[in-house]
Design a protein around this motif. Structure first.
Motif, PDB file in Angstrom:
ATOM      1  N   THR A 130      69.972  33.153  23.148  1.00  0.00           N
ATOM      2  CA  THR A 130      69.175  33.479  21.956  1.00  0.00           C
ATOM      3  C   THR A 130      68.035  32.485  21.780  1.00  0.00           C
ATOM      4  O   THR A 130      66.890  32.860  21.487  1.00  0.00           O
ATOM      5  CB  THR A 130      70.067  33.475  20.702  1.00  0.00           C
ATOM      6  OG1 THR A 130      71.147  34.387  20.891  1.00  0.00           O
ATOM      7  CG2 THR A 130      69.280  33.862  19.466  1.00  0.00           C
ATOM      8  N   TYR A 131      68.347  31.236  21.956  1.00  0.00           N
ATOM      9  CA  TYR A 131      67.358  30.149  21.870  1.00  0.00           C
ATOM     10  C   TYR A 131      66.250  30.360  22.890  1.00  0.00           C
ATOM     11  O   TYR A 131      65.055  30.260  22.563  1.00  0.00           O
ATOM     12  CB  TYR A 131      68.102  28.840  22.116  1.00  0.00           C
ATOM     13  CG  TYR A 131      67.303  27.573  22.075  1.00  0.00           C
ATOM     14  CD1 TYR A 131      66.315  27.342  21.132  1.00  0.00           C
ATOM     15  CD2 TYR A 131      67.584  26.541  22.998  1.00  0.00           C
ATOM     16  CE1 TYR A 131      65.616  26.143  21.096  1.00  0.00           C
ATOM     17  CE2 TYR A 131      66.899  25.341  22.972  1.00  0.00           C
ATOM     18  CZ  TYR A 131      65.908  25.145  22.022  1.00  0.00           C
ATOM     19  OH  TYR A 131      65.230  23.957  21.996  1.00  0.00           O
ATOM     20  N   ALA A 132      66.611  30.697  24.132  1.00  0.00           N
ATOM     21  CA  ALA A 132      65.620  30.918  25.185  1.00  0.00           C
ATOM     22  C   ALA A 132      64.720  32.098  24.853  1.00  0.00           C
ATOM     23  O   ALA A 132      63.490  32.040  25.052  1.00  0.00           O
ATOM     24  CB  ALA A 132      66.325  31.153  26.530  1.00  0.00           C
ATOM     25  N   VAL A 133      65.301  33.175  24.346  1.00  0.00           N
ATOM     26  CA  VAL A 133      64.514  34.365  23.992  1.00  0.00           C
ATOM     27  C   VAL A 133      63.515  34.042  22.881  1.00  0.00           C
ATOM     28  O   VAL A 133      62.330  34.423  22.952  1.00  0.00           O
ATOM     29  CB  VAL A 133      65.445  35.522  23.564  1.00  0.00           C
ATOM     30  CG1 VAL A 133      64.626  36.675  22.966  1.00  0.00           C
ATOM     31  CG2 VAL A 133      66.250  36.021  24.755  1.00  0.00           C
ATOM     32  N   ILE A 134      63.966  33.339  21.869  1.00  0.00           N
ATOM     33  CA  ILE A 134      63.075  32.988  20.753  1.00  0.00           C
ATOM     34  C   ILE A 134      61.912  32.122  21.245  1.00  0.00           C
ATOM     35  O   ILE A 134      60.744  32.378  20.927  1.00  0.00           O
ATOM     36  CB  ILE A 134      63.854  32.263  19.639  1.00  0.00           C
ATOM     37  CG1 ILE A 134      64.838  33.223  18.982  1.00  0.00           C
ATOM     38  CG2 ILE A 134      62.903  31.683  18.594  1.00  0.00           C
ATOM     39  CD1 ILE A 134      65.800  32.561  18.019  1.00  0.00           C
ATOM     40  N   LEU A 135      62.237  31.097  22.028  1.00  0.00           N
ATOM     41  CA  LEU A 135      61.188  30.228  22.557  1.00  0.00           C
ATOM     42  C   LEU A 135      60.189  31.025  23.397  1.00  0.00           C
ATOM     43  O   LEU A 135      58.974  30.858  23.269  1.00  0.00           O
ATOM     44  CB  LEU A 135      61.802  29.118  23.402  1.00  0.00           C
ATOM     45  CG  LEU A 135      62.622  28.039  22.691  1.00  0.00           C
ATOM     46  CD1 LEU A 135      63.216  27.075  23.718  1.00  0.00           C
ATOM     47  CD2 LEU A 135      61.765  27.273  21.698  1.00  0.00           C
ATOM     48  N   GLY A 136      60.709  31.892  24.270  1.00  0.00           N
ATOM     49  CA  GLY A 136      59.841  32.659  25.152  1.00  0.00           C
ATOM     50  C   GLY A 136      58.961  33.640  24.411  1.00  0.00           C
ATOM     51  O   GLY A 136      57.754  33.739  24.681  1.00  0.00           O
ATOM     52  N   VAL A 137      59.532  34.388  23.467  1.00  0.00           N
ATOM     53  CA  VAL A 137      58.762  35.379  22.715  1.00  0.00           C
ATOM     54  C   VAL A 137      57.666  34.714  21.895  1.00  0.00           C
ATOM     55  O   VAL A 137      56.505  35.154  21.894  1.00  0.00           O
ATOM     56  CB  VAL A 137      59.698  36.202  21.799  1.00  0.00           C
ATOM     57  CG1 VAL A 137      58.884  37.046  20.812  1.00  0.00           C
ATOM     58  CG2 VAL A 137      60.596  37.101  22.639  1.00  0.00           C
ATOM     59  N   VAL A 138      58.006  33.644  21.209  1.00  0.00           N
ATOM     60  CA  VAL A 138      57.005  32.942  20.397  1.00  0.00           C
ATOM     61  C   VAL A 138      55.938  32.301  21.289  1.00  0.00           C
ATOM     62  O   VAL A 138      54.728  32.387  21.011  1.00  0.00           O
ATOM     63  CB  VAL A 138      57.674  31.879  19.505  1.00  0.00           C
ATOM     64  CG1 VAL A 138      56.618  31.074  18.749  1.00  0.00           C
ATOM     65  CG2 VAL A 138      58.630  32.537  18.515  1.00  0.00           C
ATOM     66  N   GLY A 139      56.370  31.677  22.383  1.00  0.00           N
ATOM     67  CA  GLY A 139      55.426  31.013  23.283  1.00  0.00           C
ATOM     68  C   GLY A 139      54.446  31.976  23.915  1.00  0.00           C
ATOM     69  O   GLY A 139      53.226  31.769  23.882  1.00  0.00           O
ATOM     70  N   PHE A 140      54.964  33.053  24.514  1.00  0.00           N
ATOM     71  CA  PHE A 140      54.088  34.051  25.129  1.00  0.00           C
ATOM     72  C   PHE A 140      53.226  34.745  24.073  1.00  0.00           C
ATOM     73  O   PHE A 140      52.075  35.110  24.340  1.00  0.00           O
ATOM     74  CB  PHE A 140      54.901  35.080  25.911  1.00  0.00           C
ATOM     75  CG  PHE A 140      55.269  34.635  27.300  1.00  0.00           C
ATOM     76  CD1 PHE A 140      54.288  34.336  28.233  1.00  0.00           C
ATOM     77  CD2 PHE A 140      56.603  34.511  27.673  1.00  0.00           C
ATOM     78  CE1 PHE A 140      54.620  33.917  29.520  1.00  0.00           C
ATOM     79  CE2 PHE A 140      56.939  34.098  28.961  1.00  0.00           C
ATOM     80  CZ  PHE A 140      55.945  33.806  29.885  1.00  0.00           C
ATOM     81  N   GLY A 141      53.782  34.928  22.875  1.00  0.00           N
ATOM     82  CA  GLY A 141      53.006  35.535  21.794  1.00  0.00           C
ATOM     83  C   GLY A 141      51.798  34.696  21.428  1.00  0.00           C
ATOM     84  O   GLY A 141      50.682  35.226  21.240  1.00  0.00           O
ATOM     85  N   ILE A 142      51.988  33.383  21.330  1.00  0.00           N
ATOM     86  CA  ILE A 142      50.873  32.480  21.015  1.00  0.00           C
ATOM     87  C   ILE A 142      49.815  32.528  22.115  1.00  0.00           C
ATOM     88  O   ILE A 142      48.608  32.616  21.836  1.00  0.00           O
ATOM     89  CB  ILE A 142      51.393  31.041  20.821  1.00  0.00           C
ATOM     90  CG1 ILE A 142      52.206  30.950  19.531  1.00  0.00           C
ATOM     91  CG2 ILE A 142      50.234  30.038  20.801  1.00  0.00           C
ATOM     92  CD1 ILE A 142      52.921  29.633  19.349  1.00  0.00           C
TER      93      ILE A 142
END
Length: 284
Positions: free
Chosen positions: A89-101
């Protein structure tokens, strides 16, 4: 507090810091110090989150291997301090927010480079390192991307400078990681990970390291030869490359292999830091 530290360590911050430094250097080279500060912040934050996400997934995949290695056996997932589902879950959140930015505030070419690096590190490197000594070469793609991505964040295109930055980072990584493989050989052997010293021996690995340093020296100087950086950068790049080579050659025969490799590893960190400073200064 210790739980926060576990999540922090799960994202391998030391890897993130190194990539942020190289991304910043690439950014400054392209911007020539006409800095769009908002763009720089978005690049660094987005990149940090994407790298953190990839590192968390890598920790998840490698948790059984980590249990067998002295330097990794106390990682949060290896000892079970963080539930596996929480890590994902932590990895998904980091990835989605990071790629989104990166998608919203940087550019889609940087996003594409990030996706390539992510897949390379998590999937291709994850497979290759278990099966072949070529895992180091496969994994170098992800590690080489950040400096070029920092440049592309500003330029919006992949040109000769971006290619050179990628090549410089690739050639830096090989002696860096081969040095780790040498002085951590017992760890890798215990975990069943094939690394170059186990296949061709310590001496031949040392020769490879020296050859890669020479190639790194040539590539780093080409930034000035092709007009992308000034003579101050050339002087710094030449000096730090020669220093690295000298460190390797002066005790090549006399020193024991593990201490030699450890020295070369720490020297490589100094080389990268100085080179990034040189790129920043050479961009003025």
């Amino acid at each position: 507090m210790s739980l926060l530290k576990d999540y922090y360590e799960l994202a391998k911050p030391e890897r993130t810091y190194a990539n942020i430094m190289t991304a910043g250097a690439g950014f400054l080279l392209a911007s020539r110090w006409h800095i769009n500060w908002a763009l720089l912040v978005y690049l660094l934050v987005g990149t940090s989150l994407v790298i953190g996400s990839a590192c968390v997934v890598n920790n998840y995949i490698d948790r059984e291997i980590d249990k067998k290695m002295a330097r990794t056996k106390k990682r949060p997932l290896a000892v079970g301090r963080i539930p596996l589902w929480n890590a994902i879950t932590y990895a998904v959140i980091l990835g989605v927010v990071g790629f989104g930015i990166l998608a919203l505030y940087v550019n889609w070419l940087v996003v594409a480079m990030g996706v390539i690096a992510y897949i390379d590190y998590v999937v291709l490197y994850g497979i290759a390192k278990r099966k072949s000594t070529y895992g180091t070469i496969v994994g170098s793609v992800s590690g080489s991307m950040s400096m070029a991505a920092g440049y592309v964040a500003v330029s919006g295109r992949i040109d000769g400078a971006a290619v050179l930055l990628f090549a410089i980072m690739t050639l830096w990584q090989m002696p860096h990681f081969y040095s780790i493989a040498m002085y951590r050989l017992k760890d890798y052997t215990a975990a069943g990970i094939p690394v170059l010293p186990s296949k061709i021996g310590m001496r031949n690995t040392k020769i490879r390291i020296i050859l890669y340093i020479i190639a790194f020296m040539v590539a780093s100087m080409l930034l000035t030869a092709f007009g992308y950086a000034n003579d101050i950068y050339f002087t710094i790049a030449a000096a730090v490359s020669v220093y690295w080579l000298w460190q390797g050659l002066q005790t090549f025969e006399a020193a024991k292999d593990e201490p030699w490799a450890r020295k070369m590893f720490f020297t490589s960190l100094t080389v990268l830091t100085v080179l990034c400073l040189g790129i920043a200064i050479g961009s003025i």
